[in-house]
Design a protein around this motif. Structure first.
Motif, PDB file in Angstrom:
ATOM      1  N   MET A  80      45.529  71.602 -66.788  1.00 45.10           N
ATOM      2  CA  MET A  80      44.388  72.314 -67.367  1.00 45.10           C
ATOM      3  C   MET A  80      44.406  72.069 -68.865  1.00 45.10           C
ATOM      4  O   MET A  80      45.296  72.571 -69.554  1.00 45.10           O
ATOM      5  CB  MET A  80      44.614  73.802 -67.043  1.00 45.10           C
ATOM      6  N   THR A  81      43.457  71.254 -69.391  1.00 46.31           N
ATOM      7  CA  THR A  81      43.434  71.038 -70.847  1.00 46.31           C
ATOM      8  C   THR A  81      42.501  72.059 -71.493  1.00 46.31           C
ATOM      9  O   THR A  81      41.553  72.537 -70.882  1.00 46.31           O
ATOM     10  CB  THR A  81      42.989  69.606 -71.221  1.00 46.31           C
ATOM     11  N   GLY A  82      42.817  72.374 -72.766  1.00 41.05           N
ATOM     12  CA  GLY A  82      42.034  73.396 -73.464  1.00 41.05           C
ATOM     13  C   GLY A  82      42.246  74.757 -72.832  1.00 41.05           C
ATOM     14  O   GLY A  82      41.318  75.562 -72.711  1.00 41.05           O
ATOM     15  N   ALA A  83      43.492  75.037 -72.450  1.00 43.85           N
ATOM     16  CA  ALA A  83      43.785  76.255 -71.683  1.00 43.85           C
ATOM     17  C   ALA A  83      44.047  77.463 -72.571  1.00 43.85           C
ATOM     18  O   ALA A  83      44.272  78.554 -72.064  1.00 43.85           O
ATOM     19  CB  ALA A  83      45.001  76.012 -70.778  1.00 43.85           C
TER      20      ALA A  83
ATOM     21  N   VAL B 297      43.394  68.383 -61.800  1.00 46.62           N
ATOM     22  CA  VAL B 297      43.284  68.343 -63.259  1.00 46.62           C
ATOM     23  C   VAL B 297      41.917  68.894 -63.644  1.00 46.62           C
ATOM     24  O   VAL B 297      40.897  68.486 -63.076  1.00 46.62           O
ATOM     25  CB  VAL B 297      43.435  66.896 -63.799  1.00 46.62           C
ATOM     26  N   VAL B 298      41.903  69.836 -64.577  1.00 45.52           N
ATOM     27  CA  VAL B 298      40.641  70.298 -65.151  1.00 45.52           C
ATOM     28  C   VAL B 298      40.611  69.775 -66.582  1.00 45.52           C
ATOM     29  O   VAL B 298      41.375  70.200 -67.442  1.00 45.52           O
ATOM     30  CB  VAL B 298      40.503  71.833 -65.097  1.00 45.52           C
ATOM     31  N   ASN B 299      39.742  68.782 -66.798  1.00 44.42           N
ATOM     32  CA  ASN B 299      39.670  68.023 -68.057  1.00 44.42           C
ATOM     33  C   ASN B 299      38.622  68.717 -68.931  1.00 44.42           C
ATOM     34  O   ASN B 299      37.434  68.388 -68.880  1.00 44.42           O
ATOM     35  CB  ASN B 299      39.261  66.585 -67.694  1.00 44.42           C
TER      36      ASN B 299
ATOM     37  N   GLY C  52      39.559  61.737 -75.619  1.00 40.09           N
ATOM     38  CA  GLY C  52      40.531  62.668 -75.040  1.00 40.09           C
ATOM     39  C   GLY C  52      40.357  62.774 -73.530  1.00 40.09           C
ATOM     40  O   GLY C  52      41.337  62.772 -72.775  1.00 40.09           O
ATOM     41  N   VAL C  53      39.108  62.854 -73.095  1.00 44.20           N
ATOM     42  CA  VAL C  53      38.834  62.927 -71.643  1.00 44.20           C
ATOM     43  C   VAL C  53      39.341  61.653 -70.957  1.00 44.20           C
ATOM     44  O   VAL C  53      39.960  61.710 -69.886  1.00 44.20           O
ATOM     45  CB  VAL C  53      37.322  63.150 -71.405  1.00 44.20           C
ATOM     46  N   LEU C  54      39.129  60.511 -71.612  1.00 44.23           N
ATOM     47  CA  LEU C  54      39.624  59.239 -71.053  1.00 44.23           C
ATOM     48  C   LEU C  54      41.146  59.219 -70.983  1.00 44.23           C
ATOM     49  O   LEU C  54      41.725  58.751 -69.989  1.00 44.23           O
ATOM     50  CB  LEU C  54      39.172  58.079 -71.945  1.00 44.23           C
ATOM     51  N   HIS C  55      41.793  59.712 -72.059  1.00 42.52           N
ATOM     52  CA  HIS C  55      43.270  59.723 -72.059  1.00 42.52           C
ATOM     53  C   HIS C  55      43.796  60.550 -70.881  1.00 42.52           C
ATOM     54  O   HIS C  55      44.744  60.141 -70.207  1.00 42.52           O
ATOM     55  CB  HIS C  55      43.795  60.317 -73.376  1.00 42.52           C
TER      56      HIS C  55
ATOM     57  N   VAL D 270      34.855  69.127 -67.412  1.00 43.87           N
ATOM     58  CA  VAL D 270      33.957  70.162 -67.919  1.00 43.87           C
ATOM     59  C   VAL D 270      32.998  69.459 -68.881  1.00 43.87           C
ATOM     60  O   VAL D 270      33.356  69.088 -70.002  1.00 43.87           O
ATOM     61  CB  VAL D 270      34.717  71.320 -68.590  1.00 43.87           C
ATOM     62  N   GLY D 271      31.799  69.191 -68.354  1.00 41.59           N
ATOM     63  CA  GLY D 271      30.754  68.559 -69.166  1.00 41.59           C
ATOM     64  C   GLY D 271      29.948  69.645 -69.844  1.00 41.59           C
ATOM     65  O   GLY D 271      30.498  70.608 -70.402  1.00 41.59           O
TER      66      GLY D 271
END
Ligand SMILES: NC(=O)c1ccc[n+]([C@@H]2O[C@H](COP(=O)([O-])OP(=O)(O)OC[C@H]3O[C@@H](n4cnc5c(N)ncnc54)[C@H](OP(=O)(O)O)[C@@H]3O)[C@@H](O)[C@H]2O)c1
Length: 236
Positions: free
Chosen positions: A1-4, A68-70, A99-102, A122-123
């Motif tokens: 989970m990024t940006g958590a 994964v929640v990007n 960052g989303v690509l990484h 998360v668009g």
């Protein structure tokens, strides 16, 4: 989970943890991440800046995530071109697109090898429509939508599901970051209307990833009832 550490990411981490998931909470602010992790049974904080490709690979590859929640992302400013700061444009592009690509490239190989997994981007509705002063942010979210569509093709037959959740206005720290800490300007974004809550978006993500394996929700657009488009908001 990024940006958590905040907003949609924190709410989603809590929702996934409450549903029984072991959640790895990624972000840059140790104190904020650990505070959210403490609310997640089996949650743990992982410090990583998604703009750093090597750091993302080192941090996320060993996790072996099956979901994964990007999500990490931001806007900086709402100036109309040619106004705006190229250094801020770089931060937004480096976070929201690169960052989303990484994160995709560090986590998809493990899922493909396992023949299963969920990758939720998360668009934003800003990836479907634009608005005055939205230039760079909207461009990055349109790019996220293109990455979603490309991944659907590239992952066909792999068993890995990819989805994009595209919310309208959500009450989070987003506008405070965008307006560089100007609390009054951030509050004005939501004046007289009822935005989505981070928990509304978290619930949608939880629903997507708990569908049976043969169902891929794909795209989910979530608007506040008071918001008809990126430029039409009903305010009382
Ligand atoms: N709020 C809305 O109206 C809205 C609508 C549609 C889509 N979205 C999208 O939802 C996502 C989450 O935003 P939010 O509304 O929840 O805003 P938020 O409360 O400001 O949360 C943003 C999160 O992104 C993290 N982040 C920012 N830059 C990062 C970096 N370089 N590396 C790692 N983490 C980073 C922040 O963590 P740290 O700063 O602690 O590292 C924070 O956890 C974003 O992609 C945003 O574009 C928001």
């Amino acid at each position: 989970m990024t940006g958590a550490s905040s907003g949609i990411g924190a709410a989603t981490a809590r929702a996934l943890a409450a549903a029984g998931a072991e959640v790895v909470l990624c972000g840059r602010d140790r104190a904020r991440l650990e505070a959210v992790a403490a609310e997640c049974p089996r949650g743990r904080a992982l410090l990583v800046d998604v703009r750093d490709a090597q750091a993302v690979r080192r941090a996320l590859e060993p996790v072996g995530a099956d979901l994964v929640v990007n999500n990490a992302g931001l806007a900086l400013g709402a100036e109309q071109l040619p106004a705006g700061d190229p250094a801020e444009w770089a931060v937004v592009v480096d976070t929201n697109l690169k960052g989303v690509l990484h994160v995709l490239s560090a986590t998809l190989p493990g899922m493909k090898a396992a023949g299963r997994g969920d990758h939720v981007l998360v668009g934003s509705v800003a990836g479907r429509q634009v608005y005055p002063g939205g230039n760079v942010y909207c461009a990055t979210k349109h790019a996220v939508r293109a990455l979603y569509e490309a991944q659907r093709l590239d992952l066909a037959g792999s068993g890995v599901r990819v989805a994009t959740v595209d919310p309208g206005m959500v009450a989070t720290g987003f506008s405070g970051v965008r307006f560089r800490g100007d609390a009054a300007r951030a509050a004005a974004v939501y004046a007289g209307m009822t935005p989505l809550s981070p928990a509304d978006v978290a619930e949608a993500i939880l629903w997507i990833v708990t569908r049976p394996p043969h169902v891929n929700v794909g795209e989910l657009v979530l608007w506040p009832t008071d918001q008809a488009s990126t430029t039409l908001v009903h305010r009382r």
